[in-house]
Design a protein around this motif. Structure first.
Motif: not given
Length: 338
Positions: A266, A268, A106, A84, A86-87, A112
């Motif tokens: 989430n 990702r 992304v 999370d 990094e997003l 996000i």
């Protein structure tokens, strides 16, 4: 042409790395899947990848420049983030990567931000006619209820309050904590739903997997189900503006009343995604086809129902191990599964 993929914060995501390696080799014989991690020499996934680099923490001001430099050196075309934290920073700096011909998988910054704040994602659910846990009035408490932070992860600061004596001043003083309806696990099954959204935000696949047993926040035992959740997501979230790639959605499902309750999204790959991959939901191939082959993705629903995954510990042995090794790995490893 750059035909390599980089998986960030690789950690223990051995299965994810291998799935990308397998799918990439089908299209690009010389394609490689690299990894980065804060401590790569102690990351099993780094040792099974085609090479790794050490990176600073995502909060370091030089993280983005360092990551771009690594991508250019290793001729990386796609970046696949896995955690999370990094997003946000990748979404904020996405244009810097795109200018170098590097594509971070992304979602948009706006989406996000919604996912990172559970108050906002609850509003998103309601706007899309998705049921959510009811909010509990702090001044008129009914027991039991559930407490969680609006920006939390890894199950930190999560409490089930069954009686008044379990409450502390901390629960009321921490403004990040949300007081919510408790969803009884005796009546509800918990599902992670692996979804895939194409580059236009269109839903292309939905795989609900029941969380039978969770260890350290990650599914240890799970099973795929083609149940009511599939149509529920199809009908309500067939398009999400700004969403791309794999999104893991959390739902509770009451098999008797059929109530479906949205918990979080989430944007990702989740730790339990390998079950969906092995069931036939080939998101690594979708990403390769869409972003490296410039192909359209068709809706896919022919994945295996009732596929049970039972995980167990396995060893990666590194010979001639050198601490603080930060170069691309060429160390011989021994892996019992061939």
């Amino acid at each position: 042409m750059n035909n390599n993929i980089l998986i960030t914060s690789a950690g223990q995501r051995v299965s994810l790395v291998r799935s990308f390696q397998k799918e990439l080799k089908k299209i690009y014989k010389d394609g490689k899947v690299f990894t980065v991690d804060f401590n790569p020499s102690l990351s099993p996934a780094c040792h099974v990848s085609d090479g790794y680099r050490k990176v600073k923490r995502v909060t370091d001001k030089s993280y983005i420049d360092e990551l771009i430099s690594i991508c250019k050196e290793l001729e990386v075309r796609l970046i696949v983030p896995t955690i999370d934290t990094e997003l946000l920073i990748l979404a904020e700096n996405k244009d810097l990567f795109l200018r170098e011909g590097i594509i971070p998988i992304v979602s948009s910054l706006n989406f996000i931000k919604k996912c990172r704040d559970k108050r906002i994602i609850n509003e998103f659910f309601v706007e899309n006619n998705i049921d959510i846990p009811r909010e509990v009035d702090k001044n008129n408490l009914t027991f039991p209820f559930f407490i969680k932070p609006f920006d939390g992860s890894l199950s930190k600061d999560i409490f089930i309050i069954r009686k008044e004596s379990e409450l502390t001043p901390y629960h009321f003083s921490n403004e990040k904590l949300m007081f919510m309806e408790y969803i009884d696990h005796d009546d509800h099954d918990e599902y992670t739903v692996d979804t895939y959204y194409d580059k236009n935000g269109n839903l292309k696949c939905v795989v609900p997997r029941k969380r039978i047993f969770v260890r350290a926040g990650e599914v240890n035992k799970g099973v795929t189900h083609k149940n009511e959740i599939v149509n529920y997501v199809n009908n309500r979230l067939s398009k999400i503006q700004g969403a791309i790639g794999c999104l893991t959605m959390q739902f509770f499902f009451n098999p008797i009343s059929k109530r479906i309750i949205g918990i979080e999204i989430n944007p990702r790959f989740g730790g339990g995604y390998p079950l969906s991959y092995l069931a036939g939901a080939n998101y690594p191939r979708f990403l390769i086809d869409e972003y490296m082959q410039n192909q359209d993705i068709s809706f896919f629903e022919d994945w295996e129902d009732k596929l049970l995954m039972l995980r167990y510990d396995h060893e990666i042995l590194v010979h001639n191990y050198l601490e603080e090794n930060s170069s691309v790995s060429n160390i011989k490893i021994y892996d019992q599964v061939k």
